[in-house]
Design an enzyme around this catalytic site. Sequence first.
Site, short mmCIF file in Angstrom:
data_model
loop_
_atom_site.label_atom_id
_atom_site.label_comp_id
_atom_site.label_asym_id
_atom_site.label_seq_id
_atom_site.Cartn_x
_atom_site.Cartn_y
_atom_site.Cartn_z
N TYR A 1 -7.64 12.16 4.13
CA TYR A 1 -7.87 11.95 2.69
C TYR A 1 -9.15 12.57 2.18
O TYR A 1 -9.47 12.48 1.00
CB TYR A 1 -7.80 10.44 2.40
N ASP B 1 -4.23 9.51 14.23
CA ASP B 1 -4.56 9.04 12.87
C ASP B 1 -5.45 7.81 13.01
O ASP B 1 -5.40 7.11 14.02
CB ASP B 1 -3.24 8.65 12.18
N ASP C 1 0.82 -1.22 0.00
CA ASP C 1 0.00 0.00 0.00
C ASP C 1 0.85 1.26 0.00
O ASP C 1 0.63 2.17 0.81
CB ASP C 1 -0.93 0.00 1.22
N HIS D 1 3.64 4.42 9.28
CA HIS D 1 3.60 3.01 8.89
C HIS D 1 4.95 2.47 8.45
O HIS D 1 5.13 1.26 8.36
CB HIS D 1 2.61 2.80 7.74
N1 LIG Z 1 -8.63 1.88 0.62
C1 LIG Z 1 -7.24 2.16 0.43
C2 LIG Z 1 -6.39 1.25 1.30
C3 LIG Z 1 -5.22 2.06 1.85
N2 LIG Z 1 -4.47 1.31 2.85
C4 LIG Z 1 -3.28 2.04 3.35
C5 LIG Z 1 -3.70 3.27 4.14
C6 LIG Z 1 -2.49 4.03 4.64
C7 LIG Z 1 -2.91 5.24 5.46
C8 LIG Z 1 -1.78 6.04 5.95
S1 LIG Z 1 -2.25 7.27 7.16
ZN LIG Z 2 -4.06 7.05 8.42
#
Ligand SMILES: NCCCNCCCCCS
Ligand SMILES: [Zn+2]
Length: 664
Positions: free
Chosen positions: A305, A172, A92, A135
């Site tokens: 987001y 978060d 991801d 992450h």
């Molecule tokens: N639906 C999209 C899946 C995203 N998975 C990773 C999310 C990372 C967030 C960082 S704050």
């Molecule tokens: Zn996040």
Amino acid sequence: MGTALLYDEEMTKYKLLWVDPACKIEVPERLIVSYEALVRSGLSDRCISIPAREASDSEILLVHSELYLEAVKKTPYMTLEDLKEFTLQFGDVYFHPNIYHCAKLASGSALQLVDSVMTGKVRNGIALVRPPGHHSMHGAANGFCVFNNVAIAARYAKQKYGVKRVLIVDWDIHHGQGVQYCFEDDPSVLYFSWHRYEHQNFWPNLRESDYDSVGKESGAGFNINVPWNNVGMENSDYLSVFCHVLLPVAYEFCPDLVLVCAGFDSAIGDPEGEMCATPDIFAHLTHLLMNLAGGKLCAVLEGGYNLTSLAQSVCQTVQTLLGDPLPQLANLRGPCKSAIESLQCARSAHRRYWSFLKHAADPPMTDISTKHVKSAMEEEEKTEMAEEERCTEGKVWPEPPERLCPPVCSASVLPDDVACPDGLKRLSSSKDLEPLLVSKLKNRFRTAAVDGDGVTTFSRLYTLIEKLVVNEIRNGLVLVPDVAAAMMCVVQDLTSDLVKRVLVVCVGKEKELDYITTDGKVLVVQISSEDSEEQRSKYYIPVCLKKGCSDTSGFIQAVLGLLLPLGYEYNPDLVLLVRMPGSGVVDSMWQQLIGLLQGFAKGHTLVLMQVNEKACMGSTASALLGHPAPPLQDLQTPFPEDGDALERLRERLQADWKMLQTTS
Ligand SMILES: NCCCNCCCCCS
Ligand SMILES: [Zn+2]
């Protein structure tokens, strides 16, 4: 001291170059709309602009492996195909020829922020960065993150400034597993994270994101996970976890520095979080951390987001860092059942490590961590449902309310022979009191309290209250000959219909408070050494500390676990803080109390003190002016009886006051 703002448009200069549904939400516009909202609102001009810089190799190697760093160093020279290939080894996340440069700027910005705060150039600050960091791990990029900005900042602060204890608060909506792995055996870094979990069905689907991951070896107790097992969490849920889990531990930990993994995907409208907390909640979350570590707080952007709620949440956070009055949070109905289960699990998992959680209840009967994990089939169905249907762009919420600074911050009403503390504006004008009121005052007290200048004092007192409620003045300090008498007058004669609810916080106890109202117009919370025989009304809550108000451990526990939740639920228009003579409350505790109470009633706090206690006017003024309260040093283990009594009081009251619930 001011608030630092770090932003460099270079960090907007990378994006996803191929199709990948998992990464398409991480766009440059996230940073652009955040910064532009700060500019448009005039907030950026009020901040101290600090330039970004690239983190050096050695700084990045504080957290990451050489192997990983050397690999990332090659990405600027990769073809599109190589970048795709390189990306495949991680989850991801995506790479771009310019992302290595931006990742160094993101980490470097966090370090610049730490320097600015630790050298005293600013009090606090925020770094608007991308790529995010929480992450990323020792040897891997993950979840849009390349270098772990906040983890690097924590190690850097310890190494360069000898910081002993760092608190990392990760609000978060995703679990910052990279941060957890980095510090899980390290008792000098307390990592707190809440995150959407849904019994391990939500990304990153890790068993170790659950509440029972408390840290390892000497780090046991220094990792706190609060899993959200449902979506739709609201302001009440977030505040409950702060009051009943994070803050008691944070105060006991007594950090020298607070770092915030400030991700705003936990706000309403965000497609990742699917939560319902409104952007103004971040004003309060920030405020509740600002009296720790002498106010040294560094917020670093992580996720977020939904471009609308992201920009609003960033503005709410910055406005609080600047010291502006907080917005009132309306109708907090208490945590939902799922949130109570989560906070009860987190509290019971940590009660053996933290004396402030010692009396936490056992975990709920239905141990939520083993609750049947939805079948892959169910999970499949959910994701099959069109993204649009589940999407949260359709969510609407009100614009956060304006948070206007009154022309006068702190006013004082003092006897003429008492000097006015620095920074306070002496209130000498006073409207004439209606003769009826004067006679009422006179025949209510036969004491000298209301002789000639006594009436003047009261007329100034009422004038001050008038100015508070119309937001001409933010808060005030009043010295009176007889504080109990004055309190009674204020409470009973509060005629202004602008004040629907008054929260009276009475520190110490001199005599029976015999004007308890039952109509809810006044809520009295009294913290003293004396036990009150029986529970008179829902609106009079006596808290007894066996060793009296000088017992700072017991006092702060009562404030965090009882007064704050009550205050949020009651949502007063005015806070009356009464310091009974001889209460024995410790100065730093007194300042912490004033600081925390500023979260209510748009900061309209009226402090009533007896003239013979004018020695504490200085520290009272300092707290009213918004200066961070001094840390509560070497807190003793709270008196067991007090801790137990507080738990019982909460259980008894939680039927009336939902924000006191800690057990399902
Ligand atoms: N639906 C999209 C899946 C995203 N998975 C990773 C999310 C990372 C967030 C960082 S704050
Ligand atoms: Zn996040």
